[in-house]
Design an enzyme around this catalytic site. Structure first.
Site, mmCIF file in Angstrom:
data_model
loop_
_atom_site.group_PDB
_atom_site.id
_atom_site.type_symbol
_atom_site.label_atom_id
_atom_site.label_comp_id
_atom_site.label_asym_id
_atom_site.label_seq_id
_atom_site.Cartn_x
_atom_site.Cartn_y
_atom_site.Cartn_z
ATOM 1 N N LYS A 102 -13.469 -16.220 -26.559
ATOM 2 C CA LYS A 102 -12.944 -14.939 -27.023
ATOM 3 C C LYS A 102 -13.826 -14.359 -28.129
ATOM 4 O O LYS A 102 -14.771 -14.988 -28.607
ATOM 5 C CB LYS A 102 -11.503 -15.111 -27.508
ATOM 6 N N LEU A 103 -13.482 -13.159 -28.573
ATOM 7 C CA LEU A 103 -14.277 -12.464 -29.589
ATOM 8 C C LEU A 103 -14.457 -13.308 -30.845
ATOM 9 O O LEU A 103 -15.507 -13.303 -31.463
ATOM 10 C CB LEU A 103 -13.616 -11.132 -29.948
#
Length: 195
Positions: A160-161
């Site tokens: 994820k980010l």
């Protein structure tokens, strides 16, 4: 924190929660072990259960729908537009007396039309749980993803980010009452005791 054995819900987690709340411009945050659990705990804290309906989209990771099903509620799926986000023009037609919440999914860093979603939620007295698992740091009209609804849910899974050491999640809210329910639920509290 590894050298001190300070691993589970200790000082570093508290600091992280404070920073997550500040970053998302919300009042409170709680760490969870995954974005999936953040979504599930949000549904439980809002007493979503058997006989309830939650409007969301099919174009998402299974966790967005799974959290509804695991609470005993029924997911009502609507389409996405060309932008891969919830087509808000379809929401109102799917609202019934059993509708309890709208669960918009912010996808690939793009944020749903939260003005219209919040307008409909207010009109029909519905909860809003933002699945912002793929939108940490994204904004809608200058306001952070996850800060509009009753809850904003995030994933810190490795790709994820902002990835963690495998998995992790977070949940944010502006309600002291709701965050206290989350704190109890993540520590295995019986939901019947928090109602």
């Amino acid at each position: 924190c590894v050298s001190k054995g300070d691993l589970i819900l200790r000082e570093e987690v508290s600091k992280f929660e404070d920073n997550l709340a500040k970053f998302t411009q919300t009042n409170y945050a709680a760490g969870t072990n995954s974005g999936t659990d953040a979504l599930f705990l949000a549904c439980k804290a809002l007493n979503i259960g058997l006989g309830d309906e939650v409007i969301t989209v099919a174009h998402t990771f299974i966790a967005s729908i799974q959290c509804i099903v695991h609470c005993g509620a029924t997911p009502i799926l609507i389409d996405v537009g060309q932008d891969e986000l919830m087509d808000v023009s379809q929401i109102e037609a799917t609202i019934t007396p059993r509708t309890k919440a709208i669960l918009p999914v912010h996808f690939h860093g793009k944020v749903c039309d939260m003005d219209e979603i919040m307008r409909l939620a207010k009109k029909y007295d519905l909860y809003v749980i933002e699945d912002a698992c793929q939108a940490l740091g994204s904004t809608y009209k200058g306001k952070p993803a996850g800060s509009f609804g009753d809850f904003g849910c995030f994933s810190f899974n490795t790709p994820k980010l902002m990835g963690g050491w495998g998995d992790g999640g977070g949940i944010v809210t502006n309600s002291r009452t709701l965050i206290e329910k989350i704190y109890l639920l993540r520590n295995h509290w019986n939901m019947a005791q928090t109602s």
